[in-house]
Design a protein around this motif. Structure first.
Motif, PDB file in Angstrom:
ATOM      1  N   LYS A 198       0.833  -1.215   0.000  1.00 20.78           N
ATOM      2  CA  LYS A 198       0.000   0.000   0.000  1.00 20.78           C
ATOM      3  C   LYS A 198       0.862   1.257   0.000  1.00 20.78           C
ATOM      4  O   LYS A 198       0.527   2.253  -0.647  1.00 20.78           O
ATOM      5  N   GLU A 199       1.966   1.203   0.719  1.00 22.54           N
ATOM      6  CA  GLU A 199       2.887   2.350   0.744  1.00 22.54           C
ATOM      7  C   GLU A 199       3.478   2.590  -0.640  1.00 22.54           C
ATOM      8  O   GLU A 199       3.569   3.738  -1.098  1.00 22.54           O
ATOM      9  N   THR A 200       3.850   1.517  -1.339  1.00 17.93           N
ATOM     10  CA  THR A 200       4.415   1.646  -2.687  1.00 17.93           C
ATOM     11  C   THR A 200       3.370   2.173  -3.662  1.00 17.93           C
ATOM     12  O   THR A 200       3.689   2.975  -4.565  1.00 17.93           O
ATOM     13  N   ILE A 201       2.121   1.750  -3.498  1.00 22.65           N
ATOM     14  CA  ILE A 201       1.030   2.251  -4.348  1.00 22.65           C
ATOM     15  C   ILE A 201       0.912   3.765  -4.216  1.00 22.65           C
ATOM     16  O   ILE A 201       0.773   4.482  -5.214  1.00 22.65           O
ATOM     17  N   ILE A 202       0.979   4.253  -2.982  1.00 25.93           N
ATOM     18  CA  ILE A 202       0.899   5.709  -2.737  1.00 25.93           C
ATOM     19  C   ILE A 202       2.049   6.437  -3.421  1.00 25.93           C
ATOM     20  O   ILE A 202       1.863   7.465  -4.088  1.00 25.93           O
ATOM     21  N   VAL A 203       3.274   5.894  -3.268  1.00 27.38           N
ATOM     22  CA  VAL A 203       4.462   6.534  -3.849  1.00 27.38           C
ATOM     23  C   VAL A 203       4.392   6.534  -5.376  1.00 27.38           C
ATOM     24  O   VAL A 203       4.685   7.543  -6.028  1.00 27.38           O
ATOM     25  N   LEU A 204       4.004   5.399  -5.959  1.00 33.08           N
ATOM     26  CA  LEU A 204       3.900   5.319  -7.426  1.00 33.08           C
ATOM     27  C   LEU A 204       2.855   6.293  -7.951  1.00 33.08           C
ATOM     28  O   LEU A 204       3.048   6.918  -8.998  1.00 33.08           O
ATOM     29  N   GLY A 205       1.745   6.427  -7.226  1.00 35.15           N
ATOM     30  CA  GLY A 205       0.709   7.378  -7.623  1.00 35.15           C
ATOM     31  C   GLY A 205       1.230   8.806  -7.600  1.00 35.15           C
ATOM     32  O   GLY A 205       0.955   9.591  -8.510  1.00 35.15           O
ATOM     33  N   GLY A 208       3.856   9.186 -10.505  1.00 36.01           N
ATOM     34  CA  GLY A 208       3.153   9.239 -11.787  1.00 36.01           C
ATOM     35  C   GLY A 208       2.390  10.532 -11.967  1.00 36.01           C
ATOM     36  O   GLY A 208       2.355  11.102 -13.060  1.00 36.01           O
ATOM     37  N   GLY A 209       1.784  11.023 -10.875  1.00 34.12           N
ATOM     38  CA  GLY A 209       1.043  12.283 -10.936  1.00 34.12           C
ATOM     39  C   GLY A 209       1.952  13.462 -11.239  1.00 34.12           C
ATOM     40  O   GLY A 209       1.580  14.387 -11.965  1.00 34.12           O
ATOM     41  N   PHE A 210       3.164  13.430 -10.701  1.00 37.52           N
ATOM     42  CA  PHE A 210       4.127  14.509 -10.951  1.00 37.52           C
ATOM     43  C   PHE A 210       4.577  14.500 -12.410  1.00 37.52           C
ATOM     44  O   PHE A 210       4.698  15.552 -13.035  1.00 37.52           O
ATOM     45  N   ILE A 211       4.822  13.292 -12.938  1.00 39.90           N
ATOM     46  CA  ILE A 211       5.283  13.172 -14.326  1.00 39.90           C
ATOM     47  C   ILE A 211       4.173  13.583 -15.280  1.00 39.90           C
ATOM     48  O   ILE A 211       4.387  14.311 -16.247  1.00 39.90           O
ATOM     49  N   GLY A 212       2.948  13.132 -15.003  1.00 36.38           N
ATOM     50  CA  GLY A 212       1.811  13.439 -15.856  1.00 36.38           C
ATOM     51  C   GLY A 212       1.831  12.610 -17.128  1.00 36.38           C
ATOM     52  O   GLY A 212       2.824  11.967 -17.461  1.00 36.38           O
ATOM     53  N   GLY A 213       0.718  12.612 -17.841  1.00 35.92           N
ATOM     54  CA  GLY A 213       0.658  11.864 -19.095  1.00 35.92           C
ATOM     55  C   GLY A 213       0.657  10.365 -18.860  1.00 35.92           C
ATOM     56  O   GLY A 213       0.383   9.877 -17.767  1.00 35.92           O
ATOM     57  N   ILE A 214       0.998   9.624 -19.914  1.00 37.86           N
ATOM     58  CA  ILE A 214       1.036   8.165 -19.841  1.00 37.86           C
ATOM     59  C   ILE A 214       2.384   7.726 -19.284  1.00 37.86           C
ATOM     60  O   ILE A 214       3.428   8.101 -19.798  1.00 37.86           O
ATOM     61  N   SER A 215       2.351   6.922 -18.234  1.00 36.65           N
ATOM     62  CA  SER A 215       3.590   6.458 -17.605  1.00 36.65           C
ATOM     63  C   SER A 215       3.429   5.009 -17.162  1.00 36.65           C
ATOM     64  O   SER A 215       2.360   4.628 -16.663  1.00 36.65           O
ATOM     65  N   PRO A 216       4.471   4.178 -17.357  1.00 37.21           N
ATOM     66  CA  PRO A 216       4.415   2.798 -16.867  1.00 37.21           C
ATOM     67  C   PRO A 216       4.168   2.703 -15.367  1.00 37.21           C
ATOM     68  O   PRO A 216       3.739   1.667 -14.866  1.00 37.21           O
ATOM     69  N   LEU A 217       4.426   3.829 -14.651  1.00 33.47           N
ATOM     70  CA  LEU A 217       4.234   3.821 -13.196  1.00 33.47           C
ATOM     71  C   LEU A 217       2.773   3.594 -12.831  1.00 33.47           C
ATOM     72  O   LEU A 217       2.464   2.959 -11.828  1.00 33.47           O
ATOM     73  N   PHE A 218       1.855   4.129 -13.659  1.00 32.51           N
ATOM     74  CA  PHE A 218       0.437   3.934 -13.384  1.00 32.51           C
ATOM     75  C   PHE A 218       0.053   2.467 -13.567  1.00 32.51           C
ATOM     76  O   PHE A 218      -0.761   1.927 -12.816  1.00 32.51           O
ATOM     77  N   GLN A 219       0.648   1.838 -14.571  1.00 27.97           N
ATOM     78  CA  GLN A 219       0.391   0.410 -14.781  1.00 27.97           C
ATOM     79  C   GLN A 219       0.963  -0.423 -13.638  1.00 27.97           C
ATOM     80  O   GLN A 219       0.348  -1.392 -13.186  1.00 27.97           O
ATOM     81  N   ALA A 220       2.161  -0.022 -13.167  1.00 26.39           N
ATOM     82  CA  ALA A 220       2.776  -0.713 -12.029  1.00 26.39           C
ATOM     83  C   ALA A 220       1.898  -0.567 -10.792  1.00 26.39           C
ATOM     84  O   ALA A 220       1.710  -1.523 -10.023  1.00 26.39           O
ATOM     85  N   LYS A 221       1.350   0.637 -10.615  1.00 27.87           N
ATOM     86  CA  LYS A 221       0.447   0.899  -9.484  1.00 27.87           C
ATOM     87  C   LYS A 221      -0.784  -0.009  -9.564  1.00 27.87           C
ATOM     88  O   LYS A 221      -1.220  -0.573  -8.561  1.00 27.87           O
ATOM     89  N   GLU A 222      -1.325  -0.169 -10.766  1.00 28.93           N
ATOM     90  CA  GLU A 222      -2.502  -1.026 -10.957  1.00 28.93           C
ATOM     91  C   GLU A 222      -2.186  -2.491 -10.625  1.00 28.93           C
ATOM     92  O   GLU A 222      -3.014  -3.200 -10.048  1.00 28.93           O
ATOM     93  N   LYS A 223      -0.993  -2.941 -10.999  1.00 32.22           N
ATOM     94  CA  LYS A 223      -0.586  -4.325 -10.700  1.00 32.22           C
ATOM     95  C   LYS A 223      -0.554  -4.554  -9.186  1.00 32.22           C
ATOM     96  O   LYS A 223      -1.015  -5.584  -8.691  1.00 32.22           O
ATOM     97  N   LEU A 224      -0.005  -3.579  -8.468  1.00 27.84           N
ATOM     98  CA  LEU A 224       0.078  -3.708  -7.013  1.00 27.84           C
ATOM     99  C   LEU A 224      -1.305  -3.623  -6.371  1.00 27.84           C
ATOM    100  O   LEU A 224      -1.574  -4.299  -5.369  1.00 27.84           O
ATOM    101  N   GLU A 225      -2.178  -2.804  -6.944  1.00 24.10           N
ATOM    102  CA  GLU A 225      -3.550  -2.726  -6.445  1.00 24.10           C
ATOM    103  C   GLU A 225      -4.260  -4.069  -6.621  1.00 24.10           C
ATOM    104  O   GLU A 225      -5.081  -4.466  -5.789  1.00 24.10           O
ATOM    105  N   GLN A 226      -3.923  -4.768  -7.700  1.00 26.21           N
ATOM    106  CA  GLN A 226      -4.513  -6.092  -7.938  1.00 26.21           C
ATOM    107  C   GLN A 226      -4.065  -7.097  -6.872  1.00 26.21           C
ATOM    108  O   GLN A 226      -4.812  -8.015  -6.534  1.00 26.21           O
ATOM    109  N   THR A 227      -2.841  -6.920  -6.356  1.00 30.09           N
ATOM    110  CA  THR A 227      -2.375  -7.855  -5.320  1.00 30.09           C
ATOM    111  C   THR A 227      -3.245  -7.755  -4.072  1.00 30.09           C
ATOM    112  O   THR A 227      -3.534  -8.766  -3.428  1.00 30.09           O
ATOM    113  N   THR A 228      -3.644  -6.523  -3.719  1.00 31.26           N
ATOM    114  CA  THR A 228      -4.492  -6.362  -2.534  1.00 31.26           C
ATOM    115  C   THR A 228      -5.857  -7.003  -2.754  1.00 31.26           C
ATOM    116  O   THR A 228      -6.463  -7.532  -1.821  1.00 31.26           O
TER     117      THR A 228
END
Length: 274
Positions: A198-205, A208-228
């Motif tokens: 959950k901590e990593t999900i927050i950091v990735l979000g 990714g929000g700082f970078i903006g646009g399409i970023s693999p970080l959002f996909q990585a965040k989604e993968k970790l959300e799926q684990t929960t």
């Protein structure tokens, strides 16, 4: 237990390893650091340190500090051995001071060893106290293989993101590697795993929000959300006994009458077992 048997113990066998190592240190000091123990010292210390790291996920700084003291003691013992071989006349004229340094460094190692053991014992005690709700929730039932697959996919996506520096990637990947190590441990700490994910999900979000646009970080965040989600769905134990001890049946039916089906099925199954 022989020294070779000690080295062959799995790192997860913390209690046996710490017991042997503490006894080794006490004998090492009591016998005034004999040569045969000296050549075993570093190996026994590293074995202990690896076991502690497996159990408590030891901070890099603490690990490096302990290794530094191991090297300091080995160096002091070498100086002590050389000076102790001097002639008796030289020793009378100029007594070797290295023995004081050996004792001082050893005391520091022993003190830090006790600190690490106390910390590890607290971790063991903490792991034995899990959230218990009549057996309704038990993360030990979680699909570890699926969770591991999702984490590895998230790590691959993080590694592919060129907007991050290599230093940033390494910090994120090292953190998730500790989650994987914990996941594959014999004594999996699910509270810590869920917290770190959950901590990593927050950091990735945030990244990714700082970078903006399409970023693999959002996909990585989604993968970790799926684990929960996997943990949540595969940790729940539904049988009549659990439901009966956890819920007020009448209240459940008032809230959602469709639950009558699962209550009847579970009740029937329970009767058949009896």
């Amino acid at each position: 237990m022989t020294f070779n048997e000690y080295l062959s113990l799995p790192s997860s066998n913390y209690q046996e390893i710490s017991k042997y190592y503490l006894g080794f240190l006490e004998e090492f000091s009591a016998k005034k650091f004999p040569y045969e123990k000296k050549i075993q010292f570093k190996g026994s210390a590293i074995k202990f340190l690896n076991s502690i790291e497996d159990l408590t996920y030891l901070q890099k700084e603490k690990q490096e500090e302990y290794v530094k003291h191991i090297d300091m003691l080995n160096e002091s013992l070498s100086i002590y051995d050389r000076r102790s071989k001097r002639s008796k006349i030289l020793n009378l004229i100029s007594p070797p001071q290295s023995s004081y340094r050996v004792e001082s460094v050893f005391e520091k190692i022993y003190e830090k060893t006790i600190d690490l053991i106390n910390e590890a014992n607290k971790t063991l005690k903490y792991r034995k106290v899990d959230l218990k709700i009549n057996g309704f929730y038990d993360p030990e039932n979680s699909n570890k293989a699926q969770i591991q697959k999702l984490i590895l996919e998230a790590m691959e996506l993080i590694n592919e993101d060129n907007s991050l520096t290599e230093k940033t990637k390494k910090q994120l990947l090292d953190y998730l590697n500790k989650v994987l190590k914990n996941l594959n441990s014999e004594y999996t700490n699910w509270t810590e795993i869920i917290g770190k994910i959950k901590e990593t999900i927050i950091v990735l979000g945030a990244l990714g929000g700082f970078i903006g646009g399409i970023s693999p970080l959002f996909q990585a965040k989604e993968k970790l959300e799926q684990t929960t989600t996997v943990i949540e769905k595969t940790s729940i134990n539904l049988n009549y006994k659990v439901i009966n001890e956890t819920f007020n049946h009448n209240e459940i039916l008032n809230i959602n009458p469709s639950n009558s089906y699962i209550l009847q099925i579970e009740s029937k199954d329970d009767k058949e077992e009896n």
